[in-house]
Design a protein around this motif. Structure first.
Motif, PDB file in Angstrom:
ATOM      1  N   ILE A  67       4.370 -10.849  -7.136  1.00  0.00           N
ATOM      2  CA  ILE A  67       5.414 -10.027  -7.594  1.00  0.00           C
ATOM      3  C   ILE A  67       5.090  -9.487  -9.079  1.00  0.00           C
ATOM      4  CG2 ILE A  67       7.781 -11.097  -8.355  1.00  0.00           C
ATOM      5  CD1 ILE A  67       7.290  -8.039  -6.308  1.00  0.00           C
ATOM      6  N   LYS A  68       4.839 -10.606  -9.962  1.00  0.00           N
ATOM      7  CA  LYS A  68       4.633 -10.248 -11.390  1.00  0.00           C
ATOM      8  C   LYS A  68       3.365  -9.520 -11.696  1.00  0.00           C
ATOM      9  CE  LYS A  68       6.940 -14.466 -13.390  1.00  0.00           C
ATOM     10  NZ  LYS A  68       6.748 -15.799 -14.062  1.00  0.00           N
ATOM     11  N   ASN A  69       2.376  -9.801 -10.628  1.00  0.00           N
ATOM     12  CA  ASN A  69       0.929  -9.087 -10.824  1.00  0.00           C
ATOM     13  C   ASN A  69       1.169  -7.571 -10.299  1.00  0.00           C
ATOM     14  OD1 ASN A  69      -0.351 -11.350 -11.462  1.00  0.00           O
ATOM     15  ND2 ASN A  69      -1.028 -11.662  -9.166  1.00  0.00           N
ATOM     16  N   VAL A  70       2.129  -7.381  -9.295  1.00  0.00           N
ATOM     17  CA  VAL A  70       2.423  -6.118  -8.605  1.00  0.00           C
ATOM     18  C   VAL A  70       3.196  -5.199  -9.867  1.00  0.00           C
ATOM     19  CG1 VAL A  70       3.934  -4.862  -7.119  1.00  0.00           C
ATOM     20  CG2 VAL A  70       2.333  -6.624  -6.259  1.00  0.00           C
ATOM     21  N   MET A  71       4.178  -5.907 -10.635  1.00  0.00           N
ATOM     22  CA  MET A  71       5.000  -5.455 -11.530  1.00  0.00           C
ATOM     23  C   MET A  71       4.037  -4.980 -12.749  1.00  0.00           C
ATOM     24  SD  MET A  71       8.296  -7.785 -11.734  1.00  0.00           S
ATOM     25  CE  MET A  71       9.258  -7.133 -13.074  1.00  0.00           C
ATOM     26  N   GLY A  72       2.987  -5.694 -13.244  1.00  0.00           N
ATOM     27  CA  GLY A  72       1.993  -5.611 -14.024  1.00  0.00           C
ATOM     28  C   GLY A  72       1.270  -4.285 -13.770  1.00  0.00           C
ATOM     29  N   GLU A  73       1.103  -4.057 -12.545  1.00  0.00           N
ATOM     30  CA  GLU A  73      -0.014  -2.897 -11.911  1.00  0.00           C
ATOM     31  C   GLU A  73       0.852  -1.534 -12.098  1.00  0.00           C
ATOM     32  OE1 GLU A  73      -2.065  -2.754  -8.413  1.00  0.00           O
ATOM     33  OE2 GLU A  73      -1.960  -5.072  -8.093  1.00  0.00           O
ATOM     34  N   LEU A  74       2.371  -1.718 -11.952  1.00  0.00           N
ATOM     35  CA  LEU A  74       3.124  -0.496 -11.829  1.00  0.00           C
ATOM     36  C   LEU A  74       3.892  -0.291 -13.211  1.00  0.00           C
ATOM     37  CD1 LEU A  74       4.802  -0.481  -8.526  1.00  0.00           C
ATOM     38  CD2 LEU A  74       2.756   0.654  -9.489  1.00  0.00           C
ATOM     39  N   ASP A  75       3.339  -1.233 -14.350  1.00  0.00           N
ATOM     40  CA  ASP A  75       3.811  -1.439 -15.744  1.00  0.00           C
ATOM     41  C   ASP A  75       5.339  -1.357 -15.822  1.00  0.00           C
ATOM     42  OD1 ASP A  75       3.282  -1.113 -18.304  1.00  0.00           O
ATOM     43  OD2 ASP A  75       3.696   0.830 -18.652  1.00  0.00           O
ATOM     44  N   VAL A  76       5.990  -2.394 -15.205  1.00  0.00           N
ATOM     45  CA  VAL A  76       7.325  -2.573 -15.026  1.00  0.00           C
ATOM     46  C   VAL A  76       7.489  -3.946 -15.892  1.00  0.00           C
ATOM     47  CG1 VAL A  76       9.380  -3.145 -13.771  1.00  0.00           C
ATOM     48  CG2 VAL A  76       7.744  -1.374 -12.692  1.00  0.00           C
ATOM     49  N   SER A  77       8.142  -3.851 -16.931  1.00  0.00           N
ATOM     50  CA  SER A  77       8.344  -4.985 -17.746  1.00  0.00           C
ATOM     51  C   SER A  77       9.361  -6.063 -17.177  1.00  0.00           C
ATOM     52  CB  SER A  77       8.864  -4.853 -19.278  1.00  0.00           C
ATOM     53  OG  SER A  77      10.222  -4.441 -19.128  1.00  0.00           O
ATOM     54  N   ILE A 137      12.266  -0.669  -7.309  1.00  0.00           N
ATOM     55  CA  ILE A 137      12.144  -1.832  -6.304  1.00  0.00           C
ATOM     56  C   ILE A 137      11.382  -1.564  -5.017  1.00  0.00           C
ATOM     57  CG2 ILE A 137      13.386  -3.600  -5.023  1.00  0.00           C
ATOM     58  CD1 ILE A 137      15.510  -3.869  -7.309  1.00  0.00           C
ATOM     59  N   SER A 138      11.940  -0.229  -4.370  1.00  0.00           N
ATOM     60  CA  SER A 138      11.416  -0.069  -3.206  1.00  0.00           C
ATOM     61  C   SER A 138       9.627   0.330  -3.408  1.00  0.00           C
ATOM     62  CB  SER A 138      11.885   1.231  -2.729  1.00  0.00           C
ATOM     63  OG  SER A 138      11.523   2.557  -3.673  1.00  0.00           O
ATOM     64  N   LYS A 139       9.241   0.706  -4.637  1.00  0.00           N
ATOM     65  CA  LYS A 139       7.714   0.954  -5.041  1.00  0.00           C
ATOM     66  C   LYS A 139       7.103  -0.703  -5.027  1.00  0.00           C
ATOM     67  CE  LYS A 139       8.274   5.240  -7.623  1.00  0.00           C
ATOM     68  NZ  LYS A 139       8.196   5.825  -8.704  1.00  0.00           N
ATOM     69  N   LEU A 140       7.793  -1.283  -5.821  1.00  0.00           N
ATOM     70  CA  LEU A 140       7.159  -2.799  -5.833  1.00  0.00           C
ATOM     71  C   LEU A 140       7.355  -3.473  -4.662  1.00  0.00           C
ATOM     72  CD1 LEU A 140       9.511  -3.885  -9.058  1.00  0.00           C
ATOM     73  CD2 LEU A 140       7.000  -3.379  -8.904  1.00  0.00           C
ATOM     74  N   TYR A 141       8.008  -3.195  -3.779  1.00  0.00           N
ATOM     75  CA  TYR A 141       8.129  -3.934  -2.455  1.00  0.00           C
ATOM     76  C   TYR A 141       6.870  -3.316  -1.563  1.00  0.00           C
ATOM     77  CZ  TYR A 141      10.165  -4.546   2.241  1.00  0.00           C
ATOM     78  OH  TYR A 141      10.734  -4.883   3.685  1.00  0.00           O
ATOM     79  N   ALA A 142       6.751  -2.074  -1.567  1.00  0.00           N
ATOM     80  CA  ALA A 142       5.658  -1.390  -1.043  1.00  0.00           C
ATOM     81  C   ALA A 142       4.367  -1.879  -1.353  1.00  0.00           C
ATOM     82  CB  ALA A 142       5.774   0.123  -1.081  1.00  0.00           C
ATOM     83  N   LEU A 143       4.097  -2.127  -2.720  1.00  0.00           N
ATOM     84  CA  LEU A 143       2.830  -2.509  -3.396  1.00  0.00           C
ATOM     85  C   LEU A 143       2.737  -4.216  -2.899  1.00  0.00           C
ATOM     86  CD1 LEU A 143       0.233  -1.774  -4.819  1.00  0.00           C
ATOM     87  CD2 LEU A 143       1.326  -2.187  -6.766  1.00  0.00           C
ATOM     88  N   TYR A 144       3.867  -4.654  -3.040  1.00  0.00           N
ATOM     89  CA  TYR A 144       3.897  -6.187  -2.696  1.00  0.00           C
ATOM     90  C   TYR A 144       3.414  -6.500  -1.331  1.00  0.00           C
ATOM     91  CZ  TYR A 144       6.087 -10.840  -1.887  1.00  0.00           C
ATOM     92  OH  TYR A 144       5.948 -12.224  -1.278  1.00  0.00           O
ATOM     93  N   GLN A 145       3.967  -5.640  -0.347  1.00  0.00           N
ATOM     94  CA  GLN A 145       3.240  -5.812   0.935  1.00  0.00           C
ATOM     95  C   GLN A 145       1.772  -5.594   0.953  1.00  0.00           C
ATOM     96  OE1 GLN A 145       5.989  -7.858   1.780  1.00  0.00           O
ATOM     97  NE2 GLN A 145       5.439  -7.335   3.694  1.00  0.00           N
ATOM     98  N   GLU A 146       1.266  -4.312   0.345  1.00  0.00           N
ATOM     99  CA  GLU A 146      -0.159  -4.053   0.359  1.00  0.00           C
ATOM    100  C   GLU A 146      -0.794  -5.292   0.005  1.00  0.00           C
ATOM    101  OE1 GLU A 146      -1.177  -0.394  -1.460  1.00  0.00           O
ATOM    102  OE2 GLU A 146       0.777   0.642  -0.489  1.00  0.00           O
ATOM    103  N   ARG A 147      -0.415  -5.905  -1.115  1.00  0.00           N
ATOM    104  CA  ARG A 147      -1.353  -6.971  -1.936  1.00  0.00           C
ATOM    105  C   ARG A 147      -1.284  -7.953  -0.910  1.00  0.00           C
ATOM    106  NH1 ARG A 147      -3.013  -3.260  -3.594  1.00  0.00           N
ATOM    107  NH2 ARG A 147      -2.965  -2.265  -5.714  1.00  0.00           N
ATOM    108  N   MET A 148      -0.258  -8.351  -0.305  1.00  0.00           N
ATOM    109  CA  MET A 148       0.124  -9.645   0.531  1.00  0.00           C
ATOM    110  C   MET A 148      -0.919  -9.427   1.895  1.00  0.00           C
ATOM    111  SD  MET A 148       2.230 -11.752  -0.495  1.00  0.00           S
ATOM    112  CE  MET A 148       3.073 -12.760   0.717  1.00  0.00           C
ATOM    113  N   ARG A 149      -0.855  -8.293   2.211  1.00  0.00           N
ATOM    114  CA  ARG A 149      -1.911  -7.947   3.490  1.00  0.00           C
ATOM    115  C   ARG A 149      -3.350  -8.025   2.904  1.00  0.00           C
ATOM    116  NH1 ARG A 149      -2.215  -4.963   8.478  1.00  0.00           N
ATOM    117  NH2 ARG A 149       0.136  -4.523   8.240  1.00  0.00           N
TER     118      ARG A 149
END
Length: 358
Positions: A173-183, A222-234
């Motif tokens: 989730i930290k990697n995903v937050m970094g991708e979406l530039d969320v501190s 959070i919904s955007k982070l959730y979506a990208l998190y699932q993509e990266r997990m897959r």
């Protein structure tokens, strides 16, 4: 053939075999078909009931309530001797009364912790010997992992998927937050994972979370982070702890032939601590038991303490509405506490708003 005499002698013999149990415990043991809710207060011997119910399924099946089988005068004489303690010939008892005994591998017993599953297996082994090895006694997650290792390719994952622990999920989730530039000052990674986990418990997808967010910036993010998190997990062929249950339910809902396969395998399902189940766990047991309807849940609405973790008390309070024709059995005899303690506890508990009387 003396059918009535045989049936009464058979029931007396079975009561003798399970004579260490009180009347309500015996009723829970003998009621093997259809949906059953066992309301088991603290100290009422619920694990004893689960173990003996499984033993009854394997050894005697639906013998106690069945009226189709007839017995000879010799059978009746033996059963009366057994009931009176003149013989303890178990093999002859089983051969004389068994009706549709259940194969061990057709039983699924679900507990909430590995410790509880281990205790259940030990007690089953002590009572049933080698037959206990073929009973599926496990946690929700262990049961689902076993299913997914065989079937997950239907969902586009490899069977060699990795299961992420909380540290792995936090790194992702930290990697995903970094991708979406969320501190991390803006949103704490643990808080984001907690929101995602609650959404998965309720089987809410990222798209549904986003639609529900409206103009709430935090929920939208959070919904955007959730979506990208699932993509990266897959992409990593990885599942987190919540995915294990969610994906099993999705598998059953999307592939009826897979569901049918496991309904045939698990023809008798028992769930302990049912008051602590959440929505996805309710969906799972509802789907698995949907064909044969042989679902027995054990729990106590007064001991539900995991609402903060997604537990839904309505699963136990609404059992009779959710499973038509359900039988409710109350275990109200306490073997653990003194009457003074019970009086005090019952006085406090009686003020609970949502509970079943006992």
């Amino acid at each position: 053939m003396e059918t009535n005499s045989y049936n009464s002698a058979k029931q007396a013999a079975l009561k003798k075999y399970f004579s260490r149990m009180n009347e309500m415990q015996q009723e829970a043991v003998f009621t093997v078909n259809g949906p059953v809710l066992v309301l088991a207060g603290a100290g009422s011997g619920k694990t004893t009931v689960i173990v003996n119910r499984i033993a009854n399924l394997i050894n005697f099946g639906n013998a106690y309530f069945d009226t189709s089988r007839e017995g000879s005068s010799d059978d009746i004489a033996f059963l009366r001797d057994y009931a009176e303690g003149k013989t303890d010939d178990f093999d002859t008892l089983r051969d004389t009364v068994a009706v549709d005994p259940v194969r061990p591998w057709n039983i699924l017993a679900i507990t909430f912790t590995n410790k509880a599953a281990g205790e259940l297996k030990e007690r089953l082994s002590a009572m049933l010997g080698e037959e206990a090895l073929n009973i599926h006694a496990s946690t929700f997650h262990s049961a689902c992992v076993r299913i997914l290792r065989s079937e997950i390719e239907a969902l586009g994952y490899g069977k060699d998927f990795t299961i992420y622990d909380s540290d792995d999920s936090q790194r992702m989730i930290k990697n995903v937050m970094g991708e979406l530039d969320v501190s991390e000052k803006q949103l704490a990674p643990k808080a984001v994972l907690s929101e995602i986990s609650f959404a998965k418990d309720k089987m809410i997808t990222p798209a549904e979370m986003r639609a529900d967010a409206g103009q709430d910036y935090r929920k939208k993010m959070i919904s955007k982070l959730y979506a990208l998190y699932q993509e990266r997990m897959r992409a990593a062929n990885a599942l987190d702890f919540d995915d294990i249950l969610v994906f099993t339910v999705e598998l059953f809902e999307q592939f009826p032939e897979v569901l049918e396969k496991y309904r045939n395998r698990f023809r008798y399902i028992m769930v302990d601590e049912y008051q602590d189940t959440n929505h996805v766990q309710f969906k799972l047991v509802s789907l698995l038991s949907g064909g044969h309807r042989n679902l027995c849940v054990v729990g106590d609405d007064d001991q539900s303490i995991y609402k903060f973790r997604g537990a839904n008390i309505e699963n136990i309070l609404g059992f009779e509405e959710q499973f038509e024709g359900a039988k409710v059995i109350r275990l109200e005899q306490n073997y653990r506490s003194t009457q003074t303690i019970l009086n005090a506890a019952n006085s406090v508990i009686s003020h609970n708003n949502s509970r079943k009387p006992k």
